[in-house]
Design an enzyme around this catalytic site. Structure first.
Site, mmCIF file in Angstrom:
data_model
loop_
_atom_site.group_PDB
_atom_site.id
_atom_site.type_symbol
_atom_site.label_atom_id
_atom_site.label_comp_id
_atom_site.label_asym_id
_atom_site.label_seq_id
_atom_site.Cartn_x
_atom_site.Cartn_y
_atom_site.Cartn_z
ATOM 1 N N CYS A 1 0.865 -1.178 0.000
ATOM 2 C CA CYS A 1 0.000 0.000 0.000
ATOM 3 C C CYS A 1 0.902 1.229 0.000
ATOM 4 O O CYS A 1 2.127 1.119 -0.070
ATOM 5 C CB CYS A 1 -0.955 -0.002 1.184
ATOM 6 S SG CYS A 1 -0.179 0.225 2.794
ATOM 7 N N HIS B 1 -4.795 6.417 7.781
ATOM 8 C CA HIS B 1 -3.416 6.640 8.231
ATOM 9 C C HIS B 1 -2.731 7.557 7.239
ATOM 10 O O HIS B 1 -3.223 7.781 6.123
ATOM 11 C CB HIS B 1 -2.651 5.321 8.373
ATOM 12 C CG HIS B 1 -2.737 4.427 7.182
ATOM 13 N ND1 HIS B 1 -3.824 3.620 6.951
ATOM 14 C CD2 HIS B 1 -1.894 4.214 6.145
ATOM 15 C CE1 HIS B 1 -3.648 2.930 5.836
ATOM 16 N NE2 HIS B 1 -2.483 3.287 5.318
#
Length: 720
Positions: free
Chosen positions: A437, A640
């Site tokens: 990611c 995040h």
């Protein structure tokens, strides 16, 4: 593509021809810059160039001195040997490249010898017929492009097989001696084979193909080749025709007196595709109409023709428009006697005009415009035939990628690419899997945990499953899992891996397909278990933390994690710093946010109040969300920050917010938001437990019913 599992169908002529075409393209395309350089020399310095220079162009000057020049040696020796180098390297790296070049030199020399002998025979016949010897036109050289494409991979493959025969029998200390002499001797043998064998075959083939093309031009039938070329493009069969036939013939023709060849324009003309895309831009519907203008720009200026293929596959009758446009373009090029000095790659209007012969600019522009106009009119008419809807662009794009055999580099521009798995070049066992990611600290870590559990449950304890940021990927992984939005970035960094794109990491059905692929590949796998078991995480040179955790979780149990209310369990591998990653003060059981943006602020504020991050990190959480959704499935989102925002992290921390009513998270209902800030790896153990918890519906129900922050921590701390 709809599945990652590997099938073993029977022999398919189409697939076989695609593979041949891909191999030919892979040999030619890296050497296009050399062809362009040769084209520039030709444009300026040959006798009919912009600025003729005998010593460079290779012709007889005003004083009667015949110069060799640079143009002739480049096309006759340099370019075929470059292709040979690439072809040999594809098969057997540097060793294959050297042997391939030596063998190809034998083919070149053999062809020259045959041409010289034939010229002697023909000259004698010419004189015997009473003609003036001075007026005899000698046969020109045959440039060994086809010879290089055949001989170099063949020689490299045979060298590889021979090395395998004796590599275990070489006495210690003699490896270099044997390797050097074996390659030299085998290169000598293959050069002799090329000189006396392959050169004769290739000369005959080139003579036959040249005669066929000249016959079509003489009879005015050259436009008919579009009936073959245009459908071949859509079905990805064009590389075999273009690089296997048209490019070698075109280069030989361009090396002649005219300095150009029409053959370079047969497949490269962007007009037919442009006309079809313009028709969709005006008369199309839905996603096809919306995406067509951008696709037209990519196709016409960028030269990526495959971007219009899904539009044709969506309405197959449009192949008639492509054929009509192609025939028109070829007819106009023949009419105006146009040609290019070198291949146009990619098939962009910029590349075409950049390689155009000095007398061909006007004719080429007219031919491209004419081809676009005819294909536009035909496409507009054909789009009115049959069903009024334009079909499913996403399905057509997926079909195109299936026919191509791998993910299209431009399919994302259509807005309908079916992100899926592909086994582009990787065919061996699946031993190393990485979830990638943007930051490598949140969604990928949770996804890795879920898949690791499935892999272990299937009995594959030796398969490494870990997570990384895309920026830290290297091309030594067997399988890459990413979210759809990040698939192209991951593919650029790991072109040799199998790629699987998912909508969300928590419970994607693609995981079962990955496990099945591991099982299928294991049947033919090697014996590299020991080396895989000692794989490192690339940061410290020690066995990776994810693998250690995998081994300790071989019974699909998440390791206990230290949180504020409990001490680390005995034997736990968690670092002491893990304590306090999530505290009761960073848990809110009644969130007040009503939108995804405000929920990110709420989770970020808890991290700020816990002194885990600076305020700037919250902004980075929004930035991350704007590029790739952090929705994980099962009502969970894990916002995040970006990888660049790690400097704003004071220490690793996690926050937890539960909402009484679901929040709309980019179209998905979310009741739980877990904010994440990972400075090192100390948050990963807790994150893995969070993943295990949310993969179990019963545990999710317990989270919904929990009445205190301590209960939340206790649930996350339990063994699955």
């Amino acid at each position: 593509m709809s599945t990652t599992t590997e099938t073993r169908p029977g022999f398919s002529p189409r697939v076989a021809l695609q593979k041949v075409g891909t191999s030919l393209s892979n040999m030619v395309m890296p050497n296009i810059p050399a062809l362009i350089a040769w084209g520039i020399f030709t444009a300026f310095f040959i006798e009919k160039g912009f600025t003729p220079v005998a010593s460079l162009g290779g012709f007889t000057d005003a004083e009667g001195v015949a110069h060799t020049g640079i143009v002739g040696p480049m096309i006759h020796y340099l370019l075929p040997l470059l292709i040979a180098n690439t072809g040999g390297r594809m098969v057997y790296e540097a060793r294959g490249a050297v042997v391939g070049v030596i063998a190809t030199m034998g083919v070149i020399a053999g062809s020259d010898s045959l041409i010289a002998q034939e010229n002697v025979r023909l000259l004698a016949q010419w004189v015997a017929d009473g003609n003036d010897p001075a007026k005899y036109e000698a046969l020109g050289q045959v440039h060994m492009f086809i010879g290089a494409m055949i001989m170099a991979p063949l020689a490299a493959w045979l060298m590889k097989k021979l090395d395998q025969l004796w590599q275990e029998r070489i006495p210690a200390g003699f490896e270099m001696l044997v390797n050097m002499f074996s390659a030299g001797i085998f290169g000598f043998v293959m050069a002799i084979v090329g000189f006396f064998g392959l050169a004769r075959l290739v000369n005959g083939l080139m003579t036959l193909l040249s005669a066929g093309v000249e016959g079509l031009i003489h009879l005015g039938l050259l436009p008919l080749v579009s009936i073959l070329i245009e459908p071949a493009k859509v079905f990805f069969l064009n590389n075999a025709i273009n690089h296997g036939v048209l490019t070698p013939l075109g280069l030989s023709e361009a090396a002649g007196p005219t300095g150009k060849s029409i053959l370079f324009l047969l497949e490269a003309n962007p007009g037919p595709g442009l006309g079809i895309l313009l028709a969709f831009s005006i008369f199309g519907r839905g996603a096809a109409k919306a995406s067509a203008p951008g696709a037209a720009l990519i196709q016409f200026v960028g030269g990526i023709h495959e971007i219009y293929f899904p539009y044709v596959l969506m309405k197959p009758i449009l192949i008639l428009a492509a054929i009509g446009g192609g025939m028109t373009g070829v007819f106009l090029n023949v009419l105006f006697d146009t040609g290019l000095r070198a291949p146009a790659a990619p098939g962009s209007i910029i590349a075409i005009l950049g390689n155009a012969a000095p007398d061909s600019y006007v004719g080429i522009i007219i031919s491209v415009a004419g081809a676009a106009a005819v294909s536009f009119v035909l496409a507009a008419l054909l789009m009115r035939i049959g069903k009024k809807d334009d079909g499913d662009l996403a399905a057509a794009t997926a079909k195109m990628e299936e026919m191509k055999g791998k993910k299209s580099s431009v399919a994302g521009a259509l807005g309908g690419s079916a992100a899926g798995g592909s086994a582009d070049t990787h065919t061996g066992p699946i031993r190393r899997i990485v979830f990638a990611c943007d930051a490598g600290m949140g969604s990928s870590a949770m996804g890795a945990t879920v898949l690791r559990k499935k892999v272990r449950a299937a009995g594959f304890d030796d398969v490494e499953v870990t997570n990384k940021a895309i920026s830290n990927l290297s091309d030594d992984w067997d399988l890459i899992v990413t979210q759809k939005e990040l698939a192209d970035r991951a593919a650029q960094r790991t072109p040799s891996a199998v790629h699987v794109a998912v909508d969300q990491f928590m419970n994607s059905p693609r995981y079962d397909e990955v496990v099945e692929l591991i099982r299928e590949r294991a049947d033919g796998g090697g014996t590299e278990d020991a080396s895989i078991a000692e794989a490192t995480d690339g940061r410290t040179g020690t066995p990776s933390q994810s693998q250690s955790q995998s081994q300790s979780q071989s019974q699909s149990q998440a390791a206990p994690v230290a949180v504020e209310t409990s001490a680390p369990a005995a034997g736990s591998t968690d670092a002491p710093e893990a304590a306090g990653v999530m505290t009761t003060g960073s848990i809110d059981l009644h969130g007040r946010a009503t939108t995804a943006d405000s929920a990110i602020d709420e989770a970020g504020d808890l991290l700020v109040r816990a002194s885990a991050v600076d305020r700037a990190y919250v902004a980075a959480m929004h930035e991350r969300e704007s590029s790739v959704s952090t929705f994980m499935g099962n009502g969970l989102a894990i916002p995040h920050g970006t990888n660049a925002a790690k400097s704003a992290i004071v220490r690793s921390g996690m926050s937890f917010v539960r909402y009484d009513e679901p929040i709309d998270w980019n179209g998905n209902p979310v009741r739980f938001v877990v904010g994440i800030a990972g400075r090192g790896d100390e948050h990963l153990a807790l994150l893995q437990n969070v993943a295990m918890t949310f993969s179990n519906p019963a545990q999710v129900e317990r989270l919904e019913q929990a009445g205190s922050a301590d209960e939340i921590l206790a649930i996350f701390d339990e063994k699955e």
